[in-house]
Design a protein around this motif. Structure first.
Motif, PDB file in Angstrom:
ATOM      1  N   ASP A  85       9.017  34.588 -17.803  1.00 15.68           N
ATOM      2  CA  ASP A  85       9.101  34.450 -19.469  1.00 15.68           C
ATOM      3  C   ASP A  85       8.245  35.332 -20.051  1.00 15.68           C
ATOM      4  O   ASP A  85       6.943  34.890 -20.037  1.00 15.68           O
ATOM      5  CB  ASP A  85       9.231  33.077 -19.867  1.00 15.68           C
ATOM      6  CG  ASP A  85       9.366  32.735 -21.268  1.00 15.68           C
ATOM      7  OD1 ASP A  85       9.716  33.814 -21.771  1.00 15.68           O
ATOM      8  OD2 ASP A  85       8.946  31.749 -21.564  1.00 15.68           O
ATOM      9  N   SER A 145      13.234  36.471 -19.111  1.00 13.97           N
ATOM     10  CA  SER A 145      13.355  35.856 -20.263  1.00 13.97           C
ATOM     11  C   SER A 145      12.814  36.460 -21.277  1.00 13.97           C
ATOM     12  O   SER A 145      11.616  36.874 -21.305  1.00 13.97           O
ATOM     13  CB  SER A 145      12.861  34.479 -19.972  1.00 13.97           C
ATOM     14  OG  SER A 145      12.845  33.692 -21.521  1.00 13.97           O
ATOM     15  N   HIS A 147      12.082  37.014 -25.612  1.00 10.49           N
ATOM     16  CA  HIS A 147      12.113  36.581 -27.096  1.00 10.49           C
ATOM     17  C   HIS A 147      12.648  37.547 -27.990  1.00 10.49           C
ATOM     18  O   HIS A 147      11.686  37.979 -28.799  1.00 10.49           O
ATOM     19  CB  HIS A 147      10.762  35.909 -27.313  1.00 10.49           C
ATOM     20  CG  HIS A 147      10.062  35.071 -26.254  1.00 10.49           C
ATOM     21  ND1 HIS A 147      10.036  33.611 -26.763  1.00 10.49           N
ATOM     22  CD2 HIS A 147       9.989  34.747 -24.760  1.00 10.49           C
ATOM     23  CE1 HIS A 147       9.777  32.823 -25.759  1.00 10.49           C
ATOM     24  NE2 HIS A 147       9.767  33.711 -24.738  1.00 10.49           N
ATOM     25  N   GLU A 185      15.907  34.004 -24.253  1.00  5.92           N
ATOM     26  CA  GLU A 185      15.191  32.714 -23.990  1.00  5.92           C
ATOM     27  C   GLU A 185      15.774  31.595 -24.546  1.00  5.92           C
ATOM     28  O   GLU A 185      15.697  30.540 -23.664  1.00  5.92           O
ATOM     29  CB  GLU A 185      13.515  32.744 -24.264  1.00  5.92           C
ATOM     30  CG  GLU A 185      13.189  33.024 -25.785  1.00  5.92           C
ATOM     31  CD  GLU A 185      12.995  31.428 -26.351  1.00  5.92           C
ATOM     32  OE1 GLU A 185      13.103  30.427 -25.925  1.00  5.92           O
ATOM     33  OE2 GLU A 185      13.385  31.569 -27.853  1.00  5.92           O
ATOM     34  N   THR A 361      13.315  27.216 -19.965  1.00  6.14           N
ATOM     35  CA  THR A 361      13.451  28.560 -20.050  1.00  6.14           C
ATOM     36  C   THR A 361      13.710  29.318 -18.646  1.00  6.14           C
ATOM     37  O   THR A 361      14.522  29.887 -18.249  1.00  6.14           O
ATOM     38  CB  THR A 361      12.764  29.417 -21.117  1.00  6.14           C
ATOM     39  OG1 THR A 361      12.893  28.851 -22.483  1.00  6.14           O
ATOM     40  CG2 THR A 361      13.067  31.059 -21.073  1.00  6.14           C
ATOM     41  N   VAL A 362      12.648  28.988 -17.890  1.00  6.54           N
ATOM     42  CA  VAL A 362      12.493  29.785 -16.751  1.00  6.54           C
ATOM     43  C   VAL A 362      13.568  29.026 -15.630  1.00  6.54           C
ATOM     44  O   VAL A 362      14.052  29.847 -14.595  1.00  6.54           O
ATOM     45  CB  VAL A 362      11.035  29.779 -15.967  1.00  6.54           C
ATOM     46  CG1 VAL A 362      10.077  30.724 -16.822  1.00  6.54           C
ATOM     47  CG2 VAL A 362      10.253  28.362 -16.005  1.00  6.54           C
TER      48      VAL A 362
END
Length: 394
Positions: A85, A145, A147, A185, A361-362
């Protein structure tokens, strides 16, 4: 289908059954898929020969008697996947075995680093893992991920990190010769809710990610909805109000300018004449019953309630989830958001907090890259939700 296509489909269905129902047995797979025992045994032997399966011993015999079945599960020592991420302040790194179980998680300080610095740090991290890796096939795939907006596995916009023209897929697939997947994400948080929360079996959900900005991951009929250009879910750009100056120029006020975590921190800093505040300062002020913060948070929760209401009227999902470390630390804010929504909508849609916000998220990335590693894109896989998270710092 021709014979080869049917064989390939059945092979994937058997692999899916073993992943979702471990431990299981050939006889149980035969019942679940309505395939005859000889067909299942042949497919089973192929997967075993390829190393995907691990036999665990004998189970209990059926009530009718007969042989005890051999129990089987996905071979966690086959290989591992990685998810990174790319946050503004931290690089979150998750290594998971092929069965989706966490091998290692680290949170690495990267504030102020360029994308090139981050790539160097990722390569160092992978090298450290490879030194201790004992699996038979090693690294199987990498998920990033992002953003920002991702389309066709490329970063289209990245408001918080200058990508400097770097093509992450090409850089890492060339170096490690494995599949590389990029995803927004908030979309990964939505995948986490779908795949790590199988007991709910919700058909359509919206996960709103509230961090430096605000985004939403949209699951419609169990599939991730990205939109035509990857822009779906950019609800932080929703215009809540418009002001007009003396020259008639319109100035929109967007949701994330009021209710993102960074917007809340910025408003507190401006109100109090302070600098360099972070989430822990907001939590401390809240617990000290700071009146300035109370006003700012009231505006923020009203804005989030409005976002949920507008999204509900547009998409009509089964439930909403909020991925927000700040709300996780201050659960009273969730109560305020629910109350604000009730005043607007007067219905009982579920609004819950994403558990394990730091890992959501991960873990969503883990699901995405595990599907790719197993060649099971489009097949539903159910993962076990970890009970706790214990991030480490590097």
């Amino acid at each position: 289908m021709n014979r080869n296509q049917l064989h390939d489909q059945n092979l994937k269905l058997v692999l899916q059954q073993i992943f979702n129902n471990h431990p299981t047995s050939r006889i149980e797979i035969s019942h679940q898929l309505n395939l005859n025992k000889s067909t299942v045994s042949s497919l089973y032997n192929t997967l075993m020969a390829d190393g995907y399966l691990s036999e665990l011993g004998l189970g209990d015999a059926s009530t009718a008697g007969g042989r005890k079945p051999t129990l089987v599960a996905i071979n966690q020592d086959y290989g591992y996947t990685l998810t990174f991420d790319l946050g503004y302040r931290h690089l979150h790194a998750l290594a998971t075995n092929l069965n989706g179980h966490i091998w290692q998680y680290d949170r690495i300080d990267t504030k102020g680093q360029t994308i090139h610095d981050m790539i160097d740090r990722i390569n160092q991290y992978i090298a450290q893992l490879q030194e201790t890796d004992t699996t038979s096939h090693g690294l199987l795939g990498i998920c990033f991920s992002i953003h920002g907006i991702v389309n066709q596995n490329r970063v289209q916009t990245s408001p918080f990190i200058d990508m400097d023209g770097v093509d992450l897929e090409q850089v890492f697939s060339d170096r490690y010769q494995v599949p590389v997947v990029l995803e927004n994400e908030a979309n990964l948080s939505a995948i986490y809710e779908r795949d790590f929360n199988g007991a709910r079996q919700l058909n359509s959900t919206v996960t709103i990610s509230i961090h430096r900005g605000i985004g939403a991951g949209v699951i419609l009929h169990r599939d991730l909805f990205r939109g035509e250009h990857g822009d779906a879910g950019e609800i932080g750009q929703t215009i809540l109000n418009v002001t007009t100056n003396d020259q008639g120029r319109l100035t929109p006020i967007r949701a994330e300018e009021i209710s993102s975590e960074d917007a809340i921190i910025r408003q507190v800093e401006e109100q109090k004449g302070l600098d360099n505040l972070d989430r822990s300062d907001i939590v401390r002020l809240y617990r000290d019953h700071d009146t300035d913060l109370a006003v700012i948070l009231q505006r923020a929760t009203i804005a989030i309630s409005s976002l949920i209401y507008n999204t509900m009227r547009t998409l009509d999902p089964d439930a909403f989830f909020l991925n927000s470390p700040l709300i996780e630390e201050l659960p009273d804010l969730l109560t305020q958001i629910r109350a604000g929504y009730q005043k607007l909508a007067q219905n009982d849609v579920t609004i819950d907090l994403t558990t394990n916000a730091r890992l959501a998220t991960v873990l969503g990335g883990c699901s995405l890259i595990t599907h790719k590693a197993l060649a099971l894109d489009g097949y539903e896989l159910t993962f076990e939700r970890p009970e706790t998270s214990t991030p480490t710092e590097q």
